[in-house]
Structure formats: structure tokens, C-alpha cells
Design an enzyme around this catalytic site. Structure first.
Site, PDB file in Angstrom:
ATOM      1  N   GLY A   9       0.823  -1.209   0.000  1.00  0.00           N
ATOM      2  CA  GLY A   9       0.000   0.000   0.000  1.00  0.00           C
ATOM      3  C   GLY A   9       0.851   1.250   0.000  1.00  0.00           C
ATOM      4  O   GLY A   9       0.537   2.238   0.671  1.00  0.00           O
ATOM      5  N   ALA A  10       1.935   1.225  -0.788  1.00  0.00           N
ATOM      6  CA  ALA A  10       2.937   2.296  -0.733  1.00  0.00           C
ATOM      7  C   ALA A  10       2.594   3.494  -1.602  1.00  0.00           C
ATOM      8  O   ALA A  10       3.361   4.461  -1.642  1.00  0.00           O
ATOM      9  CB  ALA A  10       4.303   1.745  -1.157  1.00  0.00           C
ATOM     10  N   ARG A  12       0.000   5.596  -1.369  1.00  0.00           N
ATOM     11  CA  ARG A  12      -0.751   6.704  -0.782  1.00  0.00           C
ATOM     12  C   ARG A  12      -0.672   6.637   0.744  1.00  0.00           C
ATOM     13  O   ARG A  12      -0.224   5.646   1.319  1.00  0.00           O
ATOM     14  CB  ARG A  12      -2.210   6.687  -1.233  1.00  0.00           C
ATOM     15  CG  ARG A  12      -2.986   5.446  -0.840  1.00  0.00           C
ATOM     16  CD  ARG A  12      -4.356   5.405  -1.516  1.00  0.00           C
ATOM     17  NE  ARG A  12      -5.099   4.200  -1.164  1.00  0.00           N
ATOM     18  CZ  ARG A  12      -5.942   4.114  -0.149  1.00  0.00           C
ATOM     19  NH1 ARG A  12      -6.135   5.168   0.632  1.00  0.00           N
ATOM     20  NH2 ARG A  12      -6.595   2.992   0.102  1.00  0.00           N
ATOM     21  N   ASP A  58      -1.289  -7.065  -5.669  1.00  0.00           N
ATOM     22  CA  ASP A  58      -2.637  -7.061  -5.117  1.00  0.00           C
ATOM     23  C   ASP A  58      -2.622  -8.040  -3.954  1.00  0.00           C
ATOM     24  O   ASP A  58      -2.562  -9.257  -4.149  1.00  0.00           O
ATOM     25  CB  ASP A  58      -3.641  -7.494  -6.189  1.00  0.00           C
ATOM     26  CG  ASP A  58      -5.075  -7.582  -5.659  1.00  0.00           C
ATOM     27  OD1 ASP A  58      -5.269  -7.434  -4.436  1.00  0.00           O
ATOM     28  OD2 ASP A  58      -5.986  -7.823  -6.463  1.00  0.00           O
ATOM     29  N   VAL A  59      -2.666  -7.520  -2.742  1.00  0.00           N
ATOM     30  CA  VAL A  59      -2.474  -8.364  -1.561  1.00  0.00           C
ATOM     31  C   VAL A  59      -3.619  -9.345  -1.348  1.00  0.00           C
ATOM     32  O   VAL A  59      -3.488 -10.287  -0.554  1.00  0.00           O
ATOM     33  CB  VAL A  59      -2.281  -7.505  -0.289  1.00  0.00           C
ATOM     34  CG1 VAL A  59      -1.004  -6.686  -0.369  1.00  0.00           C
ATOM     35  CG2 VAL A  59      -3.495  -6.610  -0.028  1.00  0.00           C
ATOM     36  N   ASN A  83       1.177  -2.619   5.299  1.00  0.00           N
ATOM     37  CA  ASN A  83       0.502  -1.341   5.493  1.00  0.00           C
ATOM     38  C   ASN A  83      -0.847  -1.272   4.792  1.00  0.00           C
ATOM     39  O   ASN A  83      -1.739  -0.555   5.236  1.00  0.00           O
ATOM     40  CB  ASN A  83       1.397  -0.204   4.990  1.00  0.00           C
ATOM     41  CG  ASN A  83       0.648   1.106   4.880  1.00  0.00           C
ATOM     42  OD1 ASN A  83       0.318   1.735   5.888  1.00  0.00           O
ATOM     43  ND2 ASN A  83       0.355   1.529   3.655  1.00  0.00           N
ATOM     44  N   SER A 138      -4.253  -0.849  14.466  1.00  0.00           N
ATOM     45  CA  SER A 138      -4.901   0.369  14.934  1.00  0.00           C
ATOM     46  C   SER A 138      -5.288   0.216  16.393  1.00  0.00           C
ATOM     47  O   SER A 138      -5.663  -0.874  16.840  1.00  0.00           O
ATOM     48  CB  SER A 138      -6.165   0.666  14.116  1.00  0.00           C
ATOM     49  OG  SER A 138      -6.888   1.745  14.684  1.00  0.00           O
ATOM     50  N   TYR A 153     -14.294  -2.478  11.028  1.00  0.00           N
ATOM     51  CA  TYR A 153     -12.872  -2.100  11.087  1.00  0.00           C
ATOM     52  C   TYR A 153     -12.226  -2.579  12.378  1.00  0.00           C
ATOM     53  O   TYR A 153     -11.127  -3.150  12.363  1.00  0.00           O
ATOM     54  CB  TYR A 153     -12.742  -0.587  10.955  1.00  0.00           C
ATOM     55  CG  TYR A 153     -11.314  -0.098  10.889  1.00  0.00           C
ATOM     56  CD1 TYR A 153     -10.542  -0.311   9.758  1.00  0.00           C
ATOM     57  CD2 TYR A 153     -10.745   0.581  11.961  1.00  0.00           C
ATOM     58  CE1 TYR A 153      -9.233   0.139   9.688  1.00  0.00           C
ATOM     59  CE2 TYR A 153      -9.441   1.037  11.906  1.00  0.00           C
ATOM     60  CZ  TYR A 153      -8.687   0.808  10.770  1.00  0.00           C
ATOM     61  OH  TYR A 153      -7.385   1.253  10.710  1.00  0.00           O
ATOM     62  N   LYS A 157      -9.007  -5.338  12.884  1.00  0.00           N
ATOM     63  CA  LYS A 157      -7.719  -5.017  13.498  1.00  0.00           C
ATOM     64  C   LYS A 157      -7.450  -5.906  14.709  1.00  0.00           C
ATOM     65  O   LYS A 157      -6.299  -6.295  14.961  1.00  0.00           O
ATOM     66  CB  LYS A 157      -7.663  -3.532  13.876  1.00  0.00           C
ATOM     67  CG  LYS A 157      -7.616  -2.605  12.662  1.00  0.00           C
ATOM     68  CD  LYS A 157      -6.455  -2.943  11.737  1.00  0.00           C
ATOM     69  CE  LYS A 157      -6.333  -1.981  10.577  1.00  0.00           C
ATOM     70  NZ  LYS A 157      -5.202  -2.293   9.676  1.00  0.00           N
TER      71      LYS A 157
END
Length: 231
Positions: A9-10, A12, A58-59, A83, A138, A153, A157
Site C-alpha cells: 500500500g505504498a 498513498r 494485489d495483496v 501497510n 490500529s 474495522y 484489526k
């Protein structure tokens, strides 16, 4: 001595901020994203030739992760940063109203994907000098904080925390440190413009804390400054 970091996810947000800060200090960065050749990453690649390696990833796809692994064959990684992540819908994730399709999608990205990535690239981390795996979690995943709302969410996490602790215990004997981090409330698309800190502040804190960490910190859950967070 420069290190090699791989960041998912590098393209943004926090991932891009981590990439920029690491390049600024002279490290090598493998910037993984679904489209790593556009936008800010393309500009950085033009400036930091040989220092930044864009990697299509694409993870959520076994095939994409396998292809990325082949592309990095023989390349050691000092630090692997999970990330990539999503929040899910801003509504319909409460105890009384749930978008179950969205819940599955968030778990695919936030829980299944980090394990898919670390399993694939474990040999690369073993071959590196740093031998560190960091996952951006998070504080919202803390059960001890007695949370409410944002069920999709928060549960994702909490789940990735458990998954990574299990993984950390499995690789402890290989002297690989596995860590979980709350990046702060960051001014990103997810965090919003009213958040507490900038992406650069979060990235600098995360890098300093990861740099200072080793096996003594494996299976820890901390914020970007290194402060412990209740599970």
C-alpha cells in the site's frame, strides 16, 4: 548502512509517507501497490533511480502475491511492512446494522492479506539483516479500550493482531521480530483532515520505533512513538 524495506500500500497515505522518509535517508524501498507506476510513486521512481523499486502487488490475490515473489527472487528484505488496509463503509457497521459483504471484504484486505504476504516473503526476510516484520494495525482494535461502533474495522484489526502474534510465535525461533503498530490518528483519506498528525509525523515515528526494535519487542502492540497499547 542502507536497509531494504518492502511496504505494501505504498502509493498513498502512510505507505507513501514511509516510502518518502526512507528514500530521504538513503534506504532502498520496494514500493508495492496494485498500480505502483502512477502518481507520486512514479515521480519518486524518476528521482530515486536504483533506490526505489515499484512492485505490482494485489495483496488479496494469491496469483499476484506469487508473481511479486518471483519478481523479487533472491532479494533480501530487512523490514517488511504490512501497510495496505481499508476501513469499510462509514455506515452499516454497527452492532444493529451490518453490511456483511463489506465485512468480508475488509477481512480479506486487513486480516487474510497480511498473512498471505508474510508467508510468501518470509524467505526474503530471513535472508535480510534486519529480520523485522511490522504490521500497521490500529488502536481501534484494542479490546481493552472497551470500544463501540465501527464493528467491521475494529474487528479486523483485533483479528490481525491475533493472527500476527500467532505468526510471531511461529517464527520466533528464526530470530524474526514481528510487531504491530497503531500509526496514530493520521491526516489521510481514512483518517480525515481533522486528524491529529500528518503522514510524515507518523512515518518518522514508525521508522524510529522499528529501527530501535528487535527480538525483545516481538509480538508487541505499540503506537508510532513506541508506547504500549492494551490488547
Amino acid at each position: 548502512m542502507p536497509q531494504t524495506w518492502m511496504i505494501t500500500g505504498a502509493n498513498r497515505g502512510i505507505g507513501l509517507a514511509l516510502t518518502m522518509e526512507l528514500l530521504r535517508r538513503g534506504d532502498h524501498v520496494i514500493a508495492a501497490a496494485r498500480d505502483p507506476w502512477g502518481g507520486a510513486l512514479a515521480e519518486l521512481a524518476g528521482v530515486h533511480v536504483g533506490q526505489l523499486t515499484p512492485l505490482e502487488l494485489d495483496v488479496t490475490s494469491d496469483e499476484s502475491v506469487a508473481a511479486a515473489k518471483r519478481a523479487l527472487a533472491g532479494r533480501p528484505l530487512d523490514v517488511l511492512v504490512n501497510n495496505a488496509g481499508i476501513y469499510g463503509p462509514r455506515d452499516r457497521q454497527s452492532a444493529f446494522d451490518m453490511d456483511f459483504d463489506a465485512w468480508r471484504e475488509v477481512f480479506e484486505v486487513n486480516v487474510y492479506a497480511p498473512i498471505r504476504v508474510v508467508q510468501a516473503f518470509l524467505p526474503h526476510v530471513e535472508a535480510g539483516q534486519g529480520r523485522k516484520i511490522a504490521t500497521i494495525s490500529s488502536r481501534m482494535g484494542s479490546i481493552g479500550a472497551n470500544p463501540g461502533n465501527a464493528l467491521i474495522y475494529r474487528s479486523s484489526k483485533s483479528a490481525v493482531n491475533m493472527a500476527m502474534v500467532v505468526f510471531g510465535n511461529a517464527v520466533r525461533e528464526r530470530a524474526i521480530s514481528v510487531m504491530l503498530f497503531h500509526p496514530g490518528w493520521v491526516q489521510t483519506d481514512m483518517g480525515g483532515s481533522g486528524a491529529d498528525i500528518t503522514p510524515a509525523e507518523s512515518a518518522n515515528g514508525l521508522i524510529r520505533t522499528i529501527d530501535a526494535s528487535g527480538m525483545a519487542e516481538t509480538n508487541s502492540f505499540r503506537d508510532y512513538t513506541g508506547e504500549a497499547i492494551a490488547w
